[in-house]
Design an enzyme around this catalytic site. Structure first.
Site, PDB file in Angstrom:
ATOM      1  CB  CYS A  76      -0.885  -0.005   1.248  1.00  0.00           C
ATOM      2  SG  CYS A  76      -1.846   1.501   1.519  1.00  0.00           S
ATOM      3  CB  CYS A 190      -3.306   3.791  -5.111  1.00  0.00           C
ATOM      4  SG  CYS A 190      -4.546   2.877  -4.134  1.00  0.00           S
TER       5      CYS A 190
END
Length: 265
Positions: A76, A190
């Site tokens: 992440c 992302c």
């Protein structure tokens, strides 16, 4: 040397880390994996840095104690750019982070103008400033916060309709930035966003390339685990902080990534 059955732990706020898992499967198909999703904490992008750092460090501490992984990956961008240093200070196993793929983007752009899509929290980090200064000082990077894409990616993996408004608004906003019409490479900062490459490519039009960090993460894991033995003594599985019932909606998709069941953290 870790035990052969010790898993690799992949941690993400939701399902975005599955894009990293897909690359890891290609590189180390025999490696046992546990995929951890902090679904109850989603989305990270709208949280403060302090909230994200405390949550990620705490959860990874619990997961490491419970599952004894040989290595953990924070799959992440938001969590990595904020909490990576803290997690490395606390845990005593190798930690692989995820950073925006600015370096590879700078190597392939022809126009010198690069779009960077991420969460609000990611694009404002000094970490991204440093990457830009080190690898793209002679390029122009246009950062755009696209929080709506996280929900759109989660929906797509559940077999639900993709929010086309989120796609259109993101592309419109990116192109409307000064110099945006010259973007020829887009950094997907992302891990959720590569799930939407088809939709983004259609909206941006031909000639736009996309780069993300999944392949680089897989290569880093291979390097850190070289000469280690792998034995899968049980099926790979996912764990979640959210309701298991909600996450099991993803069961068909999870199975395509080799995750056979879901447990509650």
């Amino acid at each position: 040397m870790p035990k052969a059955e010790a898993p690799i732990l992949l941690f993400d706020s939701g399902v975005g880390g599955l894009t990293v898992l897909a690359e890891l499967r290609k590189a180390l198909p025999e490696a046992p994996v546990i995929y951890a999703a902090d679904s109850a904490g989603l989305p990270y992008g709208s949280k403060t840095e302090a909230e994200i750092a405390a949550r990620v460090a705490g959860l990874l501490g619990v997961l490491t104690e419970r599952y004894r992984p040989r290595l953990a990956t924070i799959a992440c961008n938001t969590a990595s750019t904020i909490a990576l240093g803290m997690v490395r200070d606390v845990l005593h196993i190798p930690i692989v982070g995820t950073v925006p793929a600015i370096k590879p983007a700078s190597l392939v752009t022809k126009t010198g103008v690069i779009g960077l899509l991420g969460t609000e929290a990611t694009i404002r980090q000094a970490y991204v400033d440093r990457l830009e200064a080190e690898f793209a000082s002679d390029k122009r990077i246009l950062r755009f916060a696209a929080p709506g894409l996280v929900a759109a990616a989660e929906a797509k993996l559940r077999g639900q309709p993709v929010d086309q408004t989120a796609i259109a608004d993101t592309v419109k906003g990116l192109r409307a930035m000064p110099g945006g019409e010259s973007i020829d490479v887009v950094v997907l900062a992302c891990t959720h966003f590569p799930l939407l490459i088809a939709e983004l490519a259609e909206a941006l039009g031909p000639g736009t390339r996309f780069v993300d960090g999944a392949g680089g993460i897989a290569r880093r894991i291979v390097h850190l685990t070289q000469d280690q033995a792998f034995t899968r003594t049980r099926e790979d599985f996912a764990v979640t902080t959210g309701p298991v019932g909600e996450f099991t909606e993803l069961a068909p998709a999870l199975k395509t990534f080799g995750l056979e069941r879901v447990e509650k953290i």
